[in-house]
Design a protein around this motif. Structure first.
Motif, PDB file in Angstrom:
ATOM      1  N   TRP A 119       0.826  -1.211   0.000  1.00 35.85           N
ATOM      2  CA  TRP A 119       0.000   0.000   0.000  1.00 35.85           C
ATOM      3  C   TRP A 119       0.855   1.253   0.000  1.00 35.85           C
ATOM      4  CZ3 TRP A 119      -5.365   0.524   0.640  1.00 35.85           C
ATOM      5  CH2 TRP A 119      -6.070  -0.667   0.859  1.00 35.85           C
ATOM      6  N   GLU A 120       0.328   2.320  -0.553  1.00 30.54           N
ATOM      7  CA  GLU A 120       0.882   3.643  -0.315  1.00 30.54           C
ATOM      8  C   GLU A 120       0.632   3.907   1.174  1.00 30.54           C
ATOM      9  OE1 GLU A 120       1.188   7.664   0.505  1.00 30.54           O
ATOM     10  OE2 GLU A 120      -0.795   6.747   0.456  1.00 30.54           O
ATOM     11  N   ARG A 121       1.613   4.419   1.876  1.00 29.56           N
ATOM     12  CA  ARG A 121       1.571   4.484   3.347  1.00 29.56           C
ATOM     13  C   ARG A 121       0.335   5.195   3.894  1.00 29.56           C
ATOM     14  NH1 ARG A 121       6.752   6.428   6.761  1.00 29.56           N
ATOM     15  NH2 ARG A 121       6.473   8.270   5.500  1.00 29.56           N
ATOM     16  N   GLN A 122       0.000   6.382   3.400  1.00 30.59           N
ATOM     17  CA  GLN A 122      -1.161   7.120   3.928  1.00 30.59           C
ATOM     18  C   GLN A 122      -2.461   6.381   3.601  1.00 30.59           C
ATOM     19  OE1 GLN A 122       1.794   8.701   4.754  1.00 30.59           O
ATOM     20  NE2 GLN A 122       0.273   9.785   5.923  1.00 30.59           N
ATOM     21  N   ALA A 123      -2.535   5.809   2.409  1.00 28.06           N
ATOM     22  CA  ALA A 123      -3.743   5.073   2.014  1.00 28.06           C
ATOM     23  C   ALA A 123      -3.967   3.888   2.951  1.00 28.06           C
ATOM     24  CB  ALA A 123      -3.652   4.601   0.567  1.00 28.06           C
ATOM     25  N   PHE A 124      -2.869   3.216   3.349  1.00 30.98           N
ATOM     26  CA  PHE A 124      -3.044   2.080   4.250  1.00 30.98           C
ATOM     27  C   PHE A 124      -3.515   2.522   5.626  1.00 30.98           C
ATOM     28  CE2 PHE A 124      -1.557  -0.855   7.541  1.00 30.98           C
ATOM     29  CZ  PHE A 124      -2.388  -1.920   7.218  1.00 30.98           C
ATOM     30  N   GLN A 125      -3.031   3.648   6.114  1.00 25.02           N
ATOM     31  CA  GLN A 125      -3.465   4.115   7.432  1.00 25.02           C
ATOM     32  C   GLN A 125      -4.979   4.318   7.455  1.00 25.02           C
ATOM     33  OE1 GLN A 125      -0.874   7.460   8.224  1.00 25.02           O
ATOM     34  NE2 GLN A 125       0.855   6.131   8.664  1.00 25.02           N
ATOM     35  N   ALA A 126      -5.524   4.906   6.395  1.00 25.74           N
ATOM     36  CA  ALA A 126      -6.981   5.099   6.318  1.00 25.74           C
ATOM     37  C   ALA A 126      -7.694   3.758   6.179  1.00 25.74           C
ATOM     38  CB  ALA A 126      -7.326   6.003   5.139  1.00 25.74           C
ATOM     39  N   HIS A 127      -7.147   2.880   5.361  1.00 23.92           N
ATOM     40  CA  HIS A 127      -7.748   1.551   5.151  1.00 23.92           C
ATOM     41  C   HIS A 127      -7.758   0.753   6.456  1.00 23.92           C
ATOM     42  CE1 HIS A 127      -8.747  -2.212   3.133  1.00 23.92           C
ATOM     43  NE2 HIS A 127      -7.710  -2.760   3.736  1.00 23.92           N
ATOM     44  N   ARG A 128      -6.636   0.798   7.183  1.00 22.68           N
ATOM     45  CA  ARG A 128      -6.539   0.041   8.440  1.00 22.68           C
ATOM     46  C   ARG A 128      -7.586   0.522   9.437  1.00 22.68           C
ATOM     47  NH1 ARG A 128      -0.876  -0.419  11.125  1.00 22.68           N
ATOM     48  NH2 ARG A 128      -0.950   1.810  10.719  1.00 22.68           N
ATOM     49  N   ALA A 129      -7.797   1.828   9.536  1.00 23.72           N
ATOM     50  CA  ALA A 129      -8.805   2.366  10.464  1.00 23.72           C
ATOM     51  C   ALA A 129     -10.199   1.868  10.077  1.00 23.72           C
ATOM     52  CB  ALA A 129      -8.756   3.886  10.465  1.00 23.72           C
ATOM     53  N   ALA A 130     -10.516   1.892   8.790  1.00 28.62           N
ATOM     54  CA  ALA A 130     -11.825   1.412   8.333  1.00 28.62           C
ATOM     55  C   ALA A 130     -11.968  -0.088   8.573  1.00 28.62           C
ATOM     56  CB  ALA A 130     -12.009   1.733   6.845  1.00 28.62           C
ATOM     57  N   GLN A 131     -10.906  -0.851   8.361  1.00 30.46           N
ATOM     58  CA  GLN A 131     -10.958  -2.302   8.569  1.00 30.46           C
ATOM     59  C   GLN A 131     -11.137  -2.645  10.050  1.00 30.46           C
ATOM     60  OE1 GLN A 131     -11.781  -3.262   5.559  1.00 30.46           O
ATOM     61  NE2 GLN A 131     -10.461  -5.033   5.650  1.00 30.46           N
ATOM     62  N   ARG A 132     -10.502  -1.881  10.925  1.00 35.72           N
ATOM     63  CA  ARG A 132     -10.674  -2.127  12.372  1.00 35.72           C
ATOM     64  C   ARG A 132     -12.129  -1.923  12.764  1.00 35.72           C
ATOM     65  NH1 ARG A 132      -7.074  -2.542  16.117  1.00 35.72           N
ATOM     66  NH2 ARG A 132      -8.018  -1.078  17.560  1.00 35.72           N
ATOM     67  N   GLU A 133     -12.761  -0.886  12.238  1.00 33.13           N
ATOM     68  CA  GLU A 133     -14.165  -0.623  12.549  1.00 33.13           C
ATOM     69  C   GLU A 133     -15.058  -1.749  12.010  1.00 33.13           C
ATOM     70  OE1 GLU A 133     -17.163   0.971  14.496  1.00 33.13           O
ATOM     71  OE2 GLU A 133     -15.094   1.651  14.657  1.00 33.13           O
ATOM     72  N   THR A 134     -14.792  -2.180  10.780  1.00 30.22           N
ATOM     73  CA  THR A 134     -15.548  -3.294  10.195  1.00 30.22           C
ATOM     74  C   THR A 134     -15.364  -4.557  11.033  1.00 30.22           C
ATOM     75  OG1 THR A 134     -15.369  -2.361   7.970  1.00 30.22           O
ATOM     76  CG2 THR A 134     -15.818  -4.726   8.123  1.00 30.22           C
ATOM     77  N   ALA A 135     -14.145  -4.813  11.476  1.00 28.59           N
ATOM     78  CA  ALA A 135     -13.867  -5.999  12.290  1.00 28.59           C
ATOM     79  C   ALA A 135     -14.599  -5.925  13.626  1.00 28.59           C
ATOM     80  CB  ALA A 135     -12.359  -6.138  12.514  1.00 28.59           C
ATOM     81  N   ARG A 136     -14.578  -4.758  14.265  1.00 27.36           N
ATOM     82  CA  ARG A 136     -15.289  -4.589  15.548  1.00 27.36           C
ATOM     83  C   ARG A 136     -16.771  -4.862  15.386  1.00 27.36           C
ATOM     84  NH1 ARG A 136     -12.222   0.515  16.513  1.00 27.36           N
ATOM     85  NH2 ARG A 136     -10.627  -0.055  17.988  1.00 27.36           N
ATOM     86  N   GLU A 137     -17.380  -4.230  14.390  1.00 25.26           N
ATOM     87  CA  GLU A 137     -18.815  -4.403  14.166  1.00 25.26           C
ATOM     88  C   GLU A 137     -19.144  -5.842  13.802  1.00 25.26           C
ATOM     89  OE1 GLU A 137     -19.751  -1.543  11.143  1.00 25.26           O
ATOM     90  OE2 GLU A 137     -19.371   0.167  12.484  1.00 25.26           O
TER      91      GLU A 137
END
Length: 155
Positions: A119-137
């Protein structure tokens, strides 16, 4: 399994040092990895021959001429690059993949079991945050379903 997350810098020739743990996992008929545009996210996906065989198996199960088969052939096989390791354990990412996902300087390499993503570094940071929320839910929903099933079978 490809595990963990690493930040790496692309050099001027688009080379990246593949983590030693990943190189060992990709060992097989040739010293390197298969990389292609990810279907599920805006990044490069890669892995060893086992990953290539897995995608190819899915494609082979579909009838010739099936629109999904054609889409997978175009996206995965048509976008695939077979990248060999140099003596320093680096691969050179194709210019087309770098341009497609904005890979110019710092990248994040993410292990995902039988595959990895670049990943492009900044793009992954945003993706990781969204994935954590999806995983929690998703986990909360799964736990609620499991509790309901246990209560239903107990009564």
């Amino acid at each position: 399994m490809f595990l963990s997350t690493f930040e790496k810098q692309l050099d001027a020739k688009r080379r990246i040092v593949v983590p030693q743990e990943f190189r060992a996992l990709a060992a097989g008929p040739f010293e390197g990895v298969f990389c292609f545009p990810s279907i599920e996210a805006d990044c490069v996906e890669g892995g060893g021959k086992a990953l290539f065989d897995r995608y190819n198996g899915v494609i082979e199960e579909l009838e010739f001429g099936d629109p999904l088969r054609s889409a997978l052939e175009t996206s995965v096989l048509g976008g695939m690059a077979k990248l060999s390791f140099d003596t320093a354990g680096r691969i050179t990412l194709p210019e087309t993949l770098c341009d497609m996902f904005g890979l110019t300087d710092w990248v994040t390499v993410v292990g995902m079991g039988d595959r990895f993503q670049i990943w492009e570094r900044q793009a992954f940071q945003a993706h990781r945050a969204a994935q954590r929320e999806t995983a929690r839910e998703g986990l909360a929903t799964l736990r609620a379903q499991q509790r309901a099933a246990r209560l239903g079978s107990a009564g």
